[in-house]
Design a protein around this motif. Structure first.
Motif, PDB file in Angstrom:
ATOM      1  N   ASN A  31       0.706  -1.232  -0.099  1.00 17.60           N
ATOM      2  CA  ASN A  31      -0.030   0.019   0.064  1.00 17.60           C
ATOM      3  C   ASN A  31       0.780   1.233   0.102  1.00 17.60           C
ATOM      4  O   ASN A  31       0.244   2.338   0.257  1.00 17.60           O
ATOM      5  CB  ASN A  31      -0.998   0.113   1.206  1.00 17.60           C
ATOM      6  N   ALA A  32       2.076   1.323  -0.504  1.00 12.84           N
ATOM      7  CA  ALA A  32       2.882   2.507  -0.585  1.00 12.84           C
ATOM      8  C   ALA A  32       2.443   3.553  -1.294  1.00 12.84           C
ATOM      9  O   ALA A  32       2.555   4.632  -0.951  1.00 12.84           O
ATOM     10  CB  ALA A  32       4.506   1.963  -0.726  1.00 12.84           C
ATOM     11  N   ASP A  33       1.902   3.215  -2.403  1.00 17.00           N
ATOM     12  CA  ASP A  33       1.191   4.077  -3.227  1.00 17.00           C
ATOM     13  C   ASP A  33      -0.209   4.428  -3.058  1.00 17.00           C
ATOM     14  O   ASP A  33      -0.855   5.309  -3.878  1.00 17.00           O
ATOM     15  CB  ASP A  33       1.487   3.783  -4.810  1.00 17.00           C
ATOM     16  N   THR A  34      -0.834   3.770  -2.046  1.00 19.29           N
ATOM     17  CA  THR A  34      -2.374   4.133  -1.905  1.00 19.29           C
ATOM     18  C   THR A  34      -2.233   5.513  -1.035  1.00 19.29           C
ATOM     19  O   THR A  34      -1.867   5.894   0.015  1.00 19.29           O
ATOM     20  CB  THR A  34      -2.806   3.185  -0.854  1.00 19.29           C
ATOM     21  N   PRO A  35      -3.157   6.425  -1.717  1.00 18.18           N
ATOM     22  CA  PRO A  35      -3.377   7.903  -0.987  1.00 18.18           C
ATOM     23  C   PRO A  35      -3.976   7.623   0.358  1.00 18.18           C
ATOM     24  O   PRO A  35      -5.081   6.674   0.486  1.00 18.18           O
ATOM     25  CB  PRO A  35      -4.289   8.399  -2.035  1.00 18.18           C
ATOM     26  N   GLY A  36      -3.514   8.335   1.438  1.00 17.14           N
ATOM     27  CA  GLY A  36      -4.047   8.406   2.533  1.00 17.14           C
ATOM     28  C   GLY A  36      -3.811   7.112   3.506  1.00 17.14           C
ATOM     29  O   GLY A  36      -4.217   7.183   4.620  1.00 17.14           O
ATOM     30  N   TYR A  37      -2.908   6.114   3.001  1.00 19.02           N
ATOM     31  CA  TYR A  37      -2.628   4.855   3.983  1.00 19.02           C
ATOM     32  C   TYR A  37      -1.732   5.337   4.785  1.00 19.02           C
ATOM     33  O   TYR A  37      -0.718   5.927   4.663  1.00 19.02           O
ATOM     34  CB  TYR A  37      -1.888   3.843   2.821  1.00 19.02           C
ATOM     35  N   ARG A  38      -1.782   4.737   6.146  1.00 16.91           N
ATOM     36  CA  ARG A  38      -0.865   5.030   7.227  1.00 16.91           C
ATOM     37  C   ARG A  38      -0.208   3.565   7.595  1.00 16.91           C
ATOM     38  O   ARG A  38      -0.642   2.706   7.458  1.00 16.91           O
ATOM     39  CB  ARG A  38      -1.664   5.490   8.391  1.00 16.91           C
ATOM     40  N   ARG A  39       1.316   3.770   7.711  1.00 16.23           N
ATOM     41  CA  ARG A  39       2.086   2.619   7.992  1.00 16.23           C
ATOM     42  C   ARG A  39       1.855   2.105   9.285  1.00 16.23           C
ATOM     43  O   ARG A  39       1.308   2.763  10.310  1.00 16.23           O
ATOM     44  CB  ARG A  39       3.354   2.989   8.154  1.00 16.23           C
ATOM     45  N   LYS A  40       1.689   0.781   9.260  1.00 17.01           N
ATOM     46  CA  LYS A  40       1.147  -0.161  10.457  1.00 17.01           C
ATOM     47  C   LYS A  40       2.593  -0.436  11.252  1.00 17.01           C
ATOM     48  O   LYS A  40       3.652  -1.056  10.401  1.00 17.01           O
ATOM     49  CB  LYS A  40       0.160  -1.291  10.077  1.00 17.01           C
ATOM     50  N   THR A  41       2.832  -0.465  12.322  1.00 19.59           N
ATOM     51  CA  THR A  41       3.640  -1.288  13.155  1.00 19.59           C
ATOM     52  C   THR A  41       3.318  -2.044  14.193  1.00 19.59           C
ATOM     53  O   THR A  41       2.043  -2.035  14.819  1.00 19.59           O
ATOM     54  CB  THR A  41       4.536  -0.117  14.028  1.00 19.59           C
ATOM     55  N   VAL A  42       4.004  -3.024  14.586  1.00 16.54           N
ATOM     56  CA  VAL A  42       3.675  -3.943  15.373  1.00 16.54           C
ATOM     57  C   VAL A  42       4.774  -4.131  16.574  1.00 16.54           C
ATOM     58  O   VAL A  42       5.797  -4.468  16.476  1.00 16.54           O
ATOM     59  CB  VAL A  42       3.421  -5.233  14.866  1.00 16.54           C
ATOM     60  N   PRO A  43       4.288  -3.645  17.839  1.00 16.94           N
ATOM     61  CA  PRO A  43       5.279  -3.719  18.927  1.00 16.94           C
ATOM     62  C   PRO A  43       5.254  -5.306  19.442  1.00 16.94           C
ATOM     63  O   PRO A  43       4.175  -5.921  19.392  1.00 16.94           O
ATOM     64  CB  PRO A  43       4.663  -2.735  20.125  1.00 16.94           C
ATOM     65  N   PHE A  44       6.529  -5.746  20.155  1.00 11.12           N
ATOM     66  CA  PHE A  44       6.344  -6.944  20.737  1.00 11.12           C
ATOM     67  C   PHE A  44       6.369  -6.705  22.255  1.00 11.12           C
ATOM     68  O   PHE A  44       7.011  -5.684  22.519  1.00 11.12           O
ATOM     69  CB  PHE A  44       7.614  -7.505  20.456  1.00 11.12           C
ATOM     70  N   GLN A  45       5.658  -7.586  23.048  1.00  9.14           N
ATOM     71  CA  GLN A  45       5.762  -7.320  24.427  1.00  9.14           C
ATOM     72  C   GLN A  45       5.969  -8.810  24.850  1.00  9.14           C
ATOM     73  O   GLN A  45       5.668  -9.914  24.287  1.00  9.14           O
ATOM     74  CB  GLN A  45       4.673  -6.971  25.092  1.00  9.14           C
ATOM     75  N   SER A  46       6.883  -8.861  26.033  1.00  7.79           N
ATOM     76  CA  SER A  46       6.860 -10.304  26.810  1.00  7.79           C
ATOM     77  C   SER A  46       5.713 -10.670  27.509  1.00  7.79           C
ATOM     78  O   SER A  46       5.054  -9.690  28.127  1.00  7.79           O
ATOM     79  CB  SER A  46       8.276  -9.928  27.643  1.00  7.79           C
ATOM     80  N   VAL A  47       5.708 -12.133  27.447  1.00  5.21           N
ATOM     81  CA  VAL A  47       4.498 -12.577  28.389  1.00  5.21           C
ATOM     82  C   VAL A  47       4.897 -13.288  29.732  1.00  5.21           C
ATOM     83  O   VAL A  47       5.778 -14.110  29.300  1.00  5.21           O
ATOM     84  CB  VAL A  47       3.842 -13.543  27.314  1.00  5.21           C
ATOM     85  N   HIS A  48       4.301 -13.016  30.745  1.00  7.76           N
ATOM     86  CA  HIS A  48       4.540 -13.662  31.923  1.00  7.76           C
ATOM     87  C   HIS A  48       3.599 -14.225  32.418  1.00  7.76           C
ATOM     88  O   HIS A  48       2.594 -13.735  33.015  1.00  7.76           O
ATOM     89  CB  HIS A  48       5.120 -12.606  32.821  1.00  7.76           C
ATOM     90  N   ASP A  49       3.109 -15.710  32.108  1.00 11.21           N
ATOM     91  CA  ASP A  49       2.377 -16.652  32.641  1.00 11.21           C
ATOM     92  C   ASP A  49       2.708 -17.160  34.113  1.00 11.21           C
ATOM     93  O   ASP A  49       3.859 -17.415  34.031  1.00 11.21           O
ATOM     94  CB  ASP A  49       1.908 -17.588  31.631  1.00 11.21           C
ATOM     95  N   ALA A  50       1.704 -17.307  34.868  1.00  7.12           N
ATOM     96  CA  ALA A  50       2.108 -18.016  35.979  1.00  7.12           C
ATOM     97  C   ALA A  50       2.393 -19.669  35.782  1.00  7.12           C
ATOM     98  O   ALA A  50       1.603 -20.300  35.268  1.00  7.12           O
ATOM     99  CB  ALA A  50       0.815 -17.930  37.035  1.00  7.12           C
TER     100      ALA A  50
END
Length: 130
Positions: A31-50
């Motif tokens: 979608n780099a050439d799609t007008p009005g498209y905003r870049r999506k980012t995905v943050p990572f997070q650590s998981v702490h299960d009991a």
């Protein structure tokens, strides 16, 4: 044996997270050439299960990049305003390709660790059978 299952759980979580990251990176590139498209980012997070594996990671909620999209001058474009400008996307292909390469390498490293843990557990079972 719990260590092997923990190692498999940790590497599998890394594989899932990098897979989701690659999915969004490819969507950004498409979608780099799609007008009005905003870049999506995905943050990572650590998981702490009991009682769960320590060190697992998961992809967080998808975020839209707050960087302002570029304004493109093209008076003939159907979305152009009275001044002849329209809003493009905020995707930078160089950044997306670099991020994709990093995600691919991280995916491959997690896959290699998964294979190593699986091989070690198989070899341990073979030793115990003797």
């Amino acid at each position: 044996m719990a260590e092997f299952s923990d190692a498999l759980s940790i590497t599998a979580s890394g594989l899932r997270a990098q897979s989701q990251r690659l999915r969004h990176l490819s969507e950004n590139i498409a979608n780099a050439d799609t007008p009005g498209y905003r870049r999506k980012t995905v943050p990572f997070q650590s998981v702490h299960d009991a009682g769960g594996a320590v060190g697992r990671v998961e992809a967080g909620r998808v975020r839209l990049d707050p960087t302002e999209p570029q304004r493109i001058y093209d008076p003939s474009h159907p979305l152009a305003n009275d001044d002849g400008y329209y809003t493009g996307s905020n995707v930078n292909l160089v950044i997306e390709l670099a991020d994709a390469r990093e995600a691919q390498r991280s995916y491959e490293a997690n896959l290699k660790m998964f294979e190593q843990a699986r091989t070690m557990s198989k070899n341990l079972f073979d030793l115990l059978r003797r």
